[in-house]
Design a protein around this motif. Structure first.
Motif: not given
Length: 649
Positions: A40-46
């Motif tokens: 969730r965090v990784y994809q939100k950061n991209n």
């Protein structure tokens, strides 16, 4: 430092409490981070690009994110999350964020569609207002508007005449109540409803807005005219000049008409003759507008023009005499193009209360709301309205008033609970009508209780809301901890800073340069004048003063200090002692010249004061790296390779 803070406030939607079936991706010390959380965090950061699931990219982010989690954990362990400042800031954020969730989304969609459908039509209305001020008894105002309404519908009185005589909207009242054409999202929602729900030629029943009680008459309906963009030439008619000013303005406009007929360009005449300061410098060009935005007579003339380039006859408004030229007509855009714009307007419009009320009705039903109006009536009767010479209202006087006003979520809210709430607003005296004032406060109290309950329920039931609250909380904690351990520490730790400077003193050097004054100008010619004057013996300060005129006092700017030769991509020979240097052209197109008082041909160490900004920045970096290393040793990261393989592609 900036990267981690960016993660805190814009990336992390962290929940460290993992579900029973969640897959652990990695641990830091005894703490686990799930695959779900990480993704969730990784994809939100991209969000701006497709996430890179290569082993290199994912592992780099595990390293970055695990360090972020360590710092948040540290903040929790020293109880930063319990400080008043953090709790207060988080509470404010939760309240603001909750507003976007505490409304019925389906009702909002309906209101958006309703607004667009209404935008397809324009309604010409006149109205009569009887104002209600905060201290007024609204009953009197209602009786007055009702008697006006009955006189008009019974044909005993004319609408326009009653508007001129009784309307407290003086601007429209003088014109028989006429406010011209309106469309959706231009007036408060109750007024818009009355306008669109009243047939042509008929008068609405009295209705209430925030301004008071109204009735309105619908004069005409027509298809939406879209928007127009026009250019204008206006000659003002100040009220101080009266009729004579109007005559003079008409003469001047007639002169402009003659010049237009002779072939003079409209935009040039606007610059020369127009007295509208907002459009004259742009050749009279105005921003596009729709109905209900400007004076009715101006709008009528603008929308009546057929083809681009068409000119109006002189138009008189309260501001002056206008000539209008059509630039273009802009039809109403399709719903898909306007949907986002209308949604934002609806969310900030008085109609948003409709969606919120619908949501509250649903929540009341969900939490078993039950009300006892007779207990409110008894409390209102018992309360003494504090006025001059009488007893003031004090909540503690009603401690024995314990009957239930309403029940919500299994909890009872009593008369005394409400009295305490009201006391915070009343501050001793009840201004105006006691029953009306306390009735309004009771609605506020009920809404406050309901909002608190809704907010608690949101955190339990709405994952998106809970994640956003968590990431904001973590961001506050990280910021405070970074300030404590790095940013403020680097500035306040004078002993540590001095020691760091001494250890790295060779890094902070003055490169070969000079002490003197540099002069900067937009035009090379100004510096050539300065150079010539100084060479003739004029003091530099006097020469600058002569070149900088009253109209342009900053033709040449100056700065005195120590400068490095490398700044000018030159060596010492370019800066003769006590003489003007050559003129250098800067990268931004400006020009610089220097007067050298003293030259420093060799590099020299800067003092701590001279290098303080650089030393503090480097010391912060040193403190953060040391801290990061210490955290990683205390919270060793272990990655579950089996779970990692399900992410890496």
């Amino acid at each position: 430092m900036r990267v981690l803070f960016s993660i805190a406030v814009g990336v992390s939607s962290v929940l460290t409490v993992l579900s029973v079936n969640a897959q652990t991706l990695f641990t830091y010390g005894p703490n686990a981070v799930s695959k779900e959380e990480f993704l969730r965090v990784y994809q939100k950061n991209n969000v701006q690009k497709k996430p890179d699931f290569s082993a290199k990219s994912v592992n780099e982010y595990v390293d970055l994110y695990s360090l972020f989690r360590m710092k948040v954990k540290e903040a929790e362990q020293i109880h930063l999350d319990t400080t008043a400042a953090v709790r207060g800031e988080l509470s404010n954020y939760k309240g603001q964020l909750a507003r976007t969730y505490l409304s019925d989304k389906e009702v909002t969609k309906g209101l958006v569609k309703q607004a667009y459908d209404r935008m397809k039509e324009e309604v010409k209305v006149a109205h009569i207002l009887v104002a209600v001020r905060p201290t007024d008894d609204s009953t009197r105002a209602y009786h007055e508007i009702d008697s006006i309404y009955n006189a008009i519908v019974s044909k005993k009185a004319d609408f326009a005449e009653m508007a001129k005589q009784y309307s407290e909207d003086k601007g429209s009242g003088a014109k028989g109540g006429d406010i011209g054409f309106i469309t959706a999202l231009q007036v408060v929602y109750p007024f818009e409803n009355a306008a669109y729900n009243t047939p042509v030629g008929q008068v609405s029943k009295p209705f209430r807005t925030q301004f008071g009680f109204h009735i309105l008459k619908v004069e005409e309906r027509r298809k939406n005219s879209g928007q127009v963009q026009v250019a204008q030439i206006m000659v003002a008619t100040p009220k101080s000049k009266g009729a004579e000013g109007v005559i003079d303005a008409r003469k001047k406009i007639a002169e402009v008409q003659g010049l237009l007929k002779s072939g003079k360009a409209f935009d040039q005449l606007a610059k020369e003759y127009s007295e509208d300061k907002f459009s004259k410098d742009n050749g009279g060009l105005m921003e596009p507008f729709g109905v209900g935005k400007l004076m009715p007579e101006f709008e009528s003339a603008a929308f009546a023009l057929k083809k681009p380039g068409d000119l109006s006859e002189p138009i008189q408004t309260e501001y002056g005499i206008h000539l209008v030229k059509l630039v273009k007509k802009i039809p109403l855009q399709p719903f898909d193009s306007l949907q986002d714009y209308i949604t934002r307007r609806v969310d900030n419009d008085s109609r948003a209360a409709v969606a919120k009320e619908a949501y509250q009705v649903r929540i009341k039903k969900q939490f078993g709301f039950k009300e006892y109006p007779e207990h409110l009536d008894k409390l209102v009767n018992d309360i003494v309205a504090g006025t001059e010479g009488t007893k003031e209202f004090k909540p503690e006087d009603y401690k024995s008033s314990t009957e239930t006003l309403f029940e919500l979520g299994g909890k009872k809210y009593t008369q005394y609970n409400f009295a305490t709430y009201a006391g915070g607003y009343i501050r001793g005296n009840i201004v105006g009508n006691k029953k009306a004032t306390l009735g309004d406060l009771y609605k506020m109290y009920q809404n406050s209780v309901l909002n608190d309950l809704q907010q608690e329920d949101l955190e339990k039931s709405n994952v998106e809301y809970r994640n956003l609250v968590t990431e904001y909380r973590d961001g506050i904690l990280l910021f405070d901890l970074m300030d404590k351990n790095v940013w403020s520490k680097a500035s306040k730790d004078t002993v540590g800073l001095a020691g760091f400077y001494k250890e790295h003193q060779d890094k902070y050097q003055w490169q070969p340069g000079f002490e003197g004054t540099i002069y900067q100008a937009a035009n090379e010619a100004d510096l050539l004048k300065l150079q010539a004057a100084i060479n003739k013996g004029t003091a530099a300060s006097d020469a600058v003063e002569q070149i900088n005129t009253a109209d342009n006092p900053s033709r040449i700017s100056q700065q005195t200090g120590r400068f490095e030769f490398s700044r000018f991509h030159a060596d010492a020979d370019a800066f003769p002692q006590e003489k003007p240097s050559k003129i250098f052209k800067n990268e931004d197109g400006t020009y610089t010249m220097a007067m050298t008082f003293k030259r420093y041909p060799k590099a020299e160490s800067k003092s701590l004061d001279e290098a303080r900004g650089f030393v503090v920045a480097d010391y912060q970096d040193y403190l953060e790296k040391s801290w990061n290393q210490e955290l990683r040793s205390r919270y060793p990261v272990k990655v579950d390779e089996k779970t990692m393989k399900t992410i890496v592609k």
